[in-house]
Write a protein that holds these residues in place. Sequence first.
Motif, PDB file in Angstrom:
ATOM      1  N   ASP A  83      -4.286  13.614  -3.052  1.00  0.00           N
ATOM      2  CA  ASP A  83      -5.677  13.742  -2.623  1.00  0.00           C
ATOM      3  C   ASP A  83      -6.389  12.401  -2.468  1.00  0.00           C
ATOM      4  O   ASP A  83      -7.623  12.328  -2.526  1.00  0.00           O
ATOM      5  N   VAL A  84      -5.640  11.307  -2.300  1.00  0.00           N
ATOM      6  CA  VAL A  84      -6.269   9.998  -2.106  1.00  0.00           C
ATOM      7  C   VAL A  84      -6.095   9.528  -0.659  1.00  0.00           C
ATOM      8  O   VAL A  84      -6.335   8.370  -0.343  1.00  0.00           O
ATOM      9  N   ASP A  85      -5.683  10.439   0.232  1.00  0.00           N
ATOM     10  CA  ASP A  85      -5.429  10.067   1.623  1.00  0.00           C
ATOM     11  C   ASP A  85      -6.710   9.827   2.416  1.00  0.00           C
ATOM     12  O   ASP A  85      -6.651   9.419   3.585  1.00  0.00           O
ATOM     13  N   HIS A  86      -7.870  10.091   1.817  1.00  0.00           N
ATOM     14  CA  HIS A  86      -9.127   9.849   2.531  1.00  0.00           C
ATOM     15  C   HIS A  86      -9.397   8.365   2.719  1.00  0.00           C
ATOM     16  O   HIS A  86     -10.250   7.983   3.529  1.00  0.00           O
ATOM     17  N   LEU A  87      -8.683   7.507   1.987  1.00  0.00           N
ATOM     18  CA  LEU A  87      -8.845   6.065   2.114  1.00  0.00           C
ATOM     19  C   LEU A  87      -7.830   5.519   3.118  1.00  0.00           C
ATOM     20  O   LEU A  87      -6.639   5.835   3.034  1.00  0.00           O
ATOM     21  N   SER A  88      -8.285   4.710   4.044  1.00  0.00           N
ATOM     22  CA  SER A  88      -7.360   4.053   4.981  1.00  0.00           C
ATOM     23  C   SER A  88      -6.540   3.009   4.232  1.00  0.00           C
ATOM     24  O   SER A  88      -6.875   2.631   3.102  1.00  0.00           O
ATOM     25  N   ASP A  89      -5.490   2.515   4.855  1.00  0.00           N
ATOM     26  CA  ASP A  89      -4.646   1.519   4.205  1.00  0.00           C
ATOM     27  C   ASP A  89      -5.427   0.245   3.894  1.00  0.00           C
ATOM     28  O   ASP A  89      -5.269  -0.350   2.818  1.00  0.00           O
ATOM     29  N   ASP A  90      -6.284  -0.183   4.817  1.00  0.00           N
ATOM     30  CA  ASP A  90      -7.086  -1.385   4.575  1.00  0.00           C
ATOM     31  C   ASP A  90      -8.066  -1.167   3.421  1.00  0.00           C
ATOM     32  O   ASP A  90      -8.229  -2.041   2.558  1.00  0.00           O
ATOM     33  N   ALA A  91      -8.720  -0.001   3.404  1.00  0.00           N
ATOM     34  CA  ALA A  91      -9.668   0.300   2.323  1.00  0.00           C
ATOM     35  C   ALA A  91      -8.943   0.379   0.982  1.00  0.00           C
ATOM     36  O   ALA A  91      -9.460  -0.069  -0.049  1.00  0.00           O
ATOM     37  N   VAL A 145       0.802  -1.225   0.000  1.00  0.00           N
ATOM     38  CA  VAL A 145       0.000   0.000   0.000  1.00  0.00           C
ATOM     39  C   VAL A 145       0.836   1.277   0.000  1.00  0.00           C
ATOM     40  O   VAL A 145       0.570   2.190  -0.807  1.00  0.00           O
ATOM     41  N   PRO A 146       1.870   1.426   0.856  1.00  0.00           N
ATOM     42  CA  PRO A 146       2.652   2.670   0.821  1.00  0.00           C
ATOM     43  C   PRO A 146       3.264   2.946  -0.554  1.00  0.00           C
ATOM     44  O   PRO A 146       3.259   4.089  -1.021  1.00  0.00           O
ATOM     45  N   MET A 147       3.762   1.891  -1.191  1.00  0.00           N
ATOM     46  CA  MET A 147       4.341   2.067  -2.523  1.00  0.00           C
ATOM     47  C   MET A 147       3.260   2.383  -3.555  1.00  0.00           C
ATOM     48  O   MET A 147       3.446   3.237  -4.424  1.00  0.00           O
ATOM     49  N   LEU A 148       2.110   1.719  -3.455  1.00  0.00           N
ATOM     50  CA  LEU A 148       1.026   1.935  -4.421  1.00  0.00           C
ATOM     51  C   LEU A 148       0.426   3.325  -4.285  1.00  0.00           C
ATOM     52  O   LEU A 148       0.024   3.936  -5.283  1.00  0.00           O
ATOM     53  N   ARG A 149       0.357   3.847  -3.078  1.00  0.00           N
ATOM     54  CA  ARG A 149      -0.144   5.213  -2.891  1.00  0.00           C
ATOM     55  C   ARG A 149       0.730   6.220  -3.635  1.00  0.00           C
ATOM     56  O   ARG A 149       0.242   7.254  -4.109  1.00  0.00           O
ATOM     57  N   GLY A 150       2.015   5.929  -3.732  1.00  0.00           N
ATOM     58  CA  GLY A 150       2.938   6.844  -4.396  1.00  0.00           C
ATOM     59  C   GLY A 150       2.676   7.025  -5.878  1.00  0.00           C
ATOM     60  O   GLY A 150       3.210   7.947  -6.497  1.00  0.00           O
ATOM     61  N   TYR A 151       1.865   6.153  -6.466  1.00  0.00           N
ATOM     62  CA  TYR A 151       1.504   6.283  -7.880  1.00  0.00           C
ATOM     63  C   TYR A 151       0.553   7.461  -8.102  1.00  0.00           C
ATOM     64  O   TYR A 151       0.442   7.966  -9.217  1.00  0.00           O
ATOM     65  N   TYR A 152      -0.166   7.852  -7.049  1.00  0.00           N
ATOM     66  CA  TYR A 152      -1.236   8.828  -7.197  1.00  0.00           C
ATOM     67  C   TYR A 152      -0.872  10.162  -6.565  1.00  0.00           C
ATOM     68  O   TYR A 152       0.090  10.275  -5.813  1.00  0.00           O
ATOM     69  N   GLU A 153      -1.670  11.168  -6.868  1.00  0.00           N
ATOM     70  CA  GLU A 153      -1.500  12.466  -6.239  1.00  0.00           C
ATOM     71  C   GLU A 153      -1.987  12.415  -4.785  1.00  0.00           C
ATOM     72  O   GLU A 153      -2.623  11.444  -4.370  1.00  0.00           O
TER      73      GLU A 153
END
Length: 445
Positions: free
Chosen positions: A107-115, A97-105
């Motif tokens: 403004d996607v922090d509203h989703l928890s890691d599990d979600a 998840v931490p690496m995959l979040r880095g693909y996006y801008e």
Amino acid sequence: MTGTVVKDSNEDWLRSLLNAESPPSGTTRIPRVPKILKEHMDRDKYYVPNVVSLGPYHHGKPNLESVESFKPLYPNKLVKGRHESIRSLFHSLAKMVPMLRGYYEDDVDHLSDDAFARMMLLDGCFILYFIEQIFKEDTDKTDNLGLKSHQIMFIQQDMLLLENQIPYQVLTEVMKFLPHEVWDLNIKRFIDDIIIAPGKCRKSGEKAPKTKVKVPIPDTTSHFLELLQTRITKEKSRGPLPKDRYTFRNAKELIEVGIHFKPSQTRSLGHINFSSCGFFANLELPPITVDDSTKHMLLNLVAYEMCSNDTNESWVTSYICLLDSLMDHAEDVKVLRKAGVLENQLGSDEEVAQLFNEIGRDLVPNSFAYSDVATKIQNHYDSKTNTWISQLKREYIKSPWAFVALFAGLVGLFLSGVQTYFSVFGIQSHCDSFCLYLKKHHHLP
């Protein structure tokens, strides 16, 4: 005192110039569409999904809930009932998840890691199951997917929107838990038949060529849209420094100077070929299909190239600009359609011309893209002899009787010239000399 302060501030500013460093380049691999593109000509609707959300940007939108409700059905079908595989896949994606979040801008922090991990699992399984069913010839894809036919058509379009991508690494991870299948082959087939399809412009009765997996999809692939752009712009025609300007216009004008269009054998928008033979020439272009999804596809490819850090990779943008220059009116589209370069599944030829005129407006192509071909076209276009010969061919050889009349006229003109020549510069024969002798010595008239 004040002068000393100003002097010191100037020195600090000059020193900062000497020590200036380049700003960090953007690392977002799945960016949002630039606002300048969305605001231009009310194009926002071309960048948002119609039926399915993939990734975080449009996740949870009410108008996409219909297809969203089918996603939980697909993981179990994809792994063929091996429940432990789904559990292991989820834990594997959760670690990423931490690496995959880095693909996006940001403004996607509203989703928890599990979600976020759940979303990646559902979306990854959805994509692969959808592609698996699309290429199963012995089943009814509509029944297996549980979707309506119009939803299936829109899903194929939505899967290639810039803001509707998931990291390709998610698909790679999902494949590790699936039965062995030719996933690369099916993914390439799905990608290759979207815009460029020589099979769609081939003669009726011929079979479409099968896609062969010679080289696997690179691990560095970021997402589907990037894969599409890469595969349709291979074999690039990068040329030398271009001319200051090109004066040739649309397809009809090129026909008038003896340049004819042919579909090329390549599946690449990055490669076109110009070949000349005497007073005539052929311009080979990759055949494309234009339908209701074409505008969405091209605009998102342009958005992807605009967000790329490599300014020399705007090949789709450059090809759009080329087609825009070739198609001013319906007559130009008809020329390309009859040549097999373009298949019109959109509507009238005027609609196709208008589509490319709208997309191509305000686009800036790669200056070196096709510059060698453009130079050859310009040289042929500037030749007055080529223009005259081409006009002669169109005017006098468009029917058998016109050709016969032209040929007879040319033969008659030639024989008349021969007769005139011998009348003026005729060669003296032995008979002529004998006649002169008789006249001189026997006083003949």
